[in-house]
Design a protein around this motif. Structure first.
Motif, short mmCIF file in Angstrom:
data_model
loop_
_atom_site.label_atom_id
_atom_site.label_comp_id
_atom_site.label_asym_id
_atom_site.label_seq_id
_atom_site.Cartn_x
_atom_site.Cartn_y
_atom_site.Cartn_z
N ARG A 33 0.82 -1.21 0.00
CA ARG A 33 0.00 0.00 0.00
C ARG A 33 0.86 1.26 0.00
NH1 ARG A 33 -4.87 -1.34 4.34
NH2 ARG A 33 -5.77 -3.12 3.19
N GLY A 34 1.97 1.21 0.67
CA GLY A 34 2.84 2.36 0.75
C GLY A 34 4.12 2.14 -0.04
N LEU A 35 5.12 2.93 0.26
CA LEU A 35 6.40 2.85 -0.46
C LEU A 35 7.51 3.17 0.52
CD1 LEU A 35 8.27 2.95 -3.00
CD2 LEU A 35 7.64 5.35 -3.21
N THR A 36 8.53 2.30 0.55
CA THR A 36 9.73 2.56 1.34
C THR A 36 10.88 2.80 0.38
OG1 THR A 36 8.98 1.19 3.18
CG2 THR A 36 11.32 1.68 3.08
N LEU A 37 11.47 3.96 0.47
CA LEU A 37 12.58 4.36 -0.40
C LEU A 37 13.84 4.50 0.44
CD1 LEU A 37 13.72 5.47 -3.13
CD2 LEU A 37 13.01 7.75 -2.32
N ALA A 38 14.89 3.78 0.07
CA ALA A 38 16.21 3.92 0.70
C ALA A 38 17.08 4.76 -0.22
CB ALA A 38 16.84 2.56 0.94
N ALA A 39 17.79 5.73 0.33
CA ALA A 39 18.58 6.63 -0.51
C ALA A 39 19.82 7.10 0.22
CB ALA A 39 17.75 7.84 -0.94
N ALA A 40 20.89 7.28 -0.55
CA ALA A 40 22.07 7.94 -0.03
C ALA A 40 21.76 9.44 0.13
CB ALA A 40 23.25 7.74 -0.98
N PRO A 41 22.42 10.14 1.06
CA PRO A 41 22.07 11.54 1.32
C PRO A 41 22.08 12.44 0.10
CG PRO A 41 23.55 10.72 3.02
CD PRO A 41 23.48 9.65 1.97
N THR A 42 23.14 12.34 -0.72
CA THR A 42 23.23 13.24 -1.87
C THR A 42 22.50 12.71 -3.10
OG1 THR A 42 25.45 12.30 -2.20
CG2 THR A 42 25.32 14.49 -1.23
N ALA A 43 21.77 11.59 -2.94
CA ALA A 43 20.90 11.14 -4.02
C ALA A 43 19.54 11.83 -3.96
CB ALA A 43 20.70 9.62 -3.95
N VAL A 77 30.71 13.48 -13.50
CA VAL A 77 29.41 13.98 -13.11
C VAL A 77 28.99 13.26 -11.83
CG1 VAL A 77 28.65 14.55 -15.44
CG2 VAL A 77 28.21 12.25 -14.50
N HIS A 78 28.00 13.83 -11.18
CA HIS A 78 27.35 13.15 -10.05
C HIS A 78 26.18 12.38 -10.63
CE1 HIS A 78 24.26 12.97 -6.82
NE2 HIS A 78 25.30 12.61 -6.10
N ARG A 79 26.26 11.05 -10.58
CA ARG A 79 25.24 10.20 -11.19
C ARG A 79 24.38 9.55 -10.11
NH1 ARG A 79 23.92 7.53 -15.91
NH2 ARG A 79 23.17 5.39 -15.70
N THR A 80 23.08 9.51 -10.36
CA THR A 80 22.13 8.84 -9.47
C THR A 80 21.48 7.69 -10.22
OG1 THR A 80 21.67 10.92 -8.33
CG2 THR A 80 20.10 9.13 -8.00
N GLU A 81 21.37 6.54 -9.55
CA GLU A 81 20.75 5.37 -10.18
C GLU A 81 19.67 4.79 -9.27
OE1 GLU A 81 23.63 2.51 -11.43
OE2 GLU A 81 24.54 3.87 -12.90
N LEU A 82 18.60 4.34 -9.90
CA LEU A 82 17.50 3.68 -9.22
C LEU A 82 17.79 2.19 -9.15
CD1 LEU A 82 14.44 4.20 -8.25
CD2 LEU A 82 13.85 3.21 -10.46
N VAL A 83 17.54 1.59 -7.99
CA VAL A 83 17.81 0.17 -7.77
C VAL A 83 16.53 -0.50 -7.30
CG1 VAL A 83 19.22 -1.51 -6.51
CG2 VAL A 83 20.15 0.74 -7.03
N HIS A 84 16.20 -1.65 -7.91
CA HIS A 84 15.05 -2.41 -7.42
C HIS A 84 15.26 -3.89 -7.71
CE1 HIS A 84 13.06 -3.23 -11.35
NE2 HIS A 84 13.59 -2.08 -11.71
N ALA A 85 14.43 -4.72 -7.07
CA ALA A 85 14.48 -6.17 -7.27
C ALA A 85 13.14 -6.63 -7.81
CB ALA A 85 14.78 -6.87 -5.94
N GLY A 86 13.16 -7.39 -8.91
CA GLY A 86 11.93 -7.93 -9.46
C GLY A 86 11.10 -6.87 -10.14
N VAL A 131 21.03 5.22 -5.33
CA VAL A 131 22.45 5.31 -5.01
C VAL A 131 23.07 6.38 -5.90
CG1 VAL A 131 22.67 2.95 -4.20
CG2 VAL A 131 22.96 3.43 -6.62
N ASP A 132 24.20 6.90 -5.49
CA ASP A 132 24.84 7.95 -6.28
C ASP A 132 26.34 7.82 -6.16
OD1 ASP A 132 25.22 8.77 -3.67
OD2 ASP A 132 24.70 10.86 -4.03
#
Length: 294
Positions: free
Chosen positions: A89-99, A262-271, A137-138
């Motif tokens: 129902r909700g969403l949990t997002l894990a992120a590095a600070p500068t991402a 550059v400072h690159r940000t990438e989205l990570v997920h499983a499945g 992640v970044d």
């Protein structure tokens, strides 16, 4: 090896105490001792000294294997549970600070989000073990080059943005009026060592050939504003994405002109993504990839 015994061993080694490990795992101290003895018998080598409690040479080698193995087991369990579960129902997002740049913050749903700010290496592990639905992640990279990810589980990554990088200098610094700076010219400067909030200094060394960038002060927090305040106060230089370095009181952000990074940000997920996770991923990556097809 029995993973239960392995998990007990890792906990004892990490806490350096049989009694503390027993409390953490919910076992009796006698059971913990039996687990360690059984593992040592299985491997034919002593793994821990008892006074003080510390890994032997064989035990230290086992630790190198044990933690990634246990993480992969947790990731496998989370992957199976994820497939069988109803859409969250909700969403949990894990992120590095500068991402957490302005584009990410603007894309977050208005409600139902849990945001976990973690060290960079902790983000893929959180996604793999199911404690986060998505990760950001970044890091520093050449333009369009992917980031190097720790091998914790089969994960999918997608580019979620690139930003120019700037050196943050006190306003009175002799180089503050430069239109641009080369990292090679700053190898002997005093730097802030802040691996939790800024780029690790070893990444800067790697960008210029592996030398220099001596730390003047170490900051072990994850607050980007605290890091920029330290730089503005003259405690050392730091390198940040342009959005984080611009507009800091008492400081000037000077773009890095060489090398081309550059400072690159990438989205990570499983499945496969579902629900709010799918919608956020679509917003952050412009809908690229098979999981975003209607």
């Amino acid at each position: 090896m029995d993973p239960h015994l392995l998990r007990t061993y890792v906990t004892v080694a990490r806490l350096a105490s049989f009694s503390e490990a027993a409390r953490a795992l919910g076992y009796t101290q006698s059971a913990v001792s039996q687990h360690i003895a059984a593992l040592e018998q299985d491997l034919g080598a002593p793994l821990l000294t008892r006074r003080p409690v510390a890994p032997t040479e064989a035990g230290a080698r086992l630790l190198e294997h044990a933690e990634p193995l246990l993480l992969r087991l947790d990731a496998a369990r989370a992957d199976v549970v994820r497939l069988a579960a109803a859409p969250p129902r909700g969403l949990t997002l894990a992120a590095a600070p500068t991402a957490l740049g302005p584009a990410v913050l603007a894309a977050l749903p208005a409600a139902g989000v849990t945001l976990k700010v973690l060290p960079r290496d902790g983000v893929p592990a959180a996604v793999a073990t199911g404690t986060a639905d998505l990760g950001l992640v970044d890091g520093l990279a050449a333009p369009s080059d992917p980031l190097r990810m720790p091998d914790v589980a089969p994960l999918t990554t997608r580019g979620a943005g690139e930003e120019p990088v700037c050196v943050l200098l006190p306003a009175a610094h002799p180089l503050a009026r430069r239109p641009g700076l080369r990292l090679h010219d700053l190898v002997d400067a005093r730097w802030l060592d802040a691996p939790g909030a800024g780029p690790p200094l070893d990444r800067l060394r790697a960008a210029v050939g592996g030398h220099g960038f001596r730390p003047a002060l170490r900051y072990e927090g994850a607050d980007v504003r605290a890091l920029t305040a330290l730089a503005a106060a003259g405690h050392g230089l730091t390198l940040l994405p342009r959005w984080a370095a611009t507009g800091v009181p008492g400081a000037v952000a000077v773009p890095v002109t060489e090398p081309r990074i550059v400072h690159r940000t990438e989205l990570v997920h499983a499945g496969a993504l579902r629900g709010a996770a799918r919608e956020l991923a679509f917003a952050l990556t412009s809908g690229e990839g098979p999981d975003f097809r209607s």
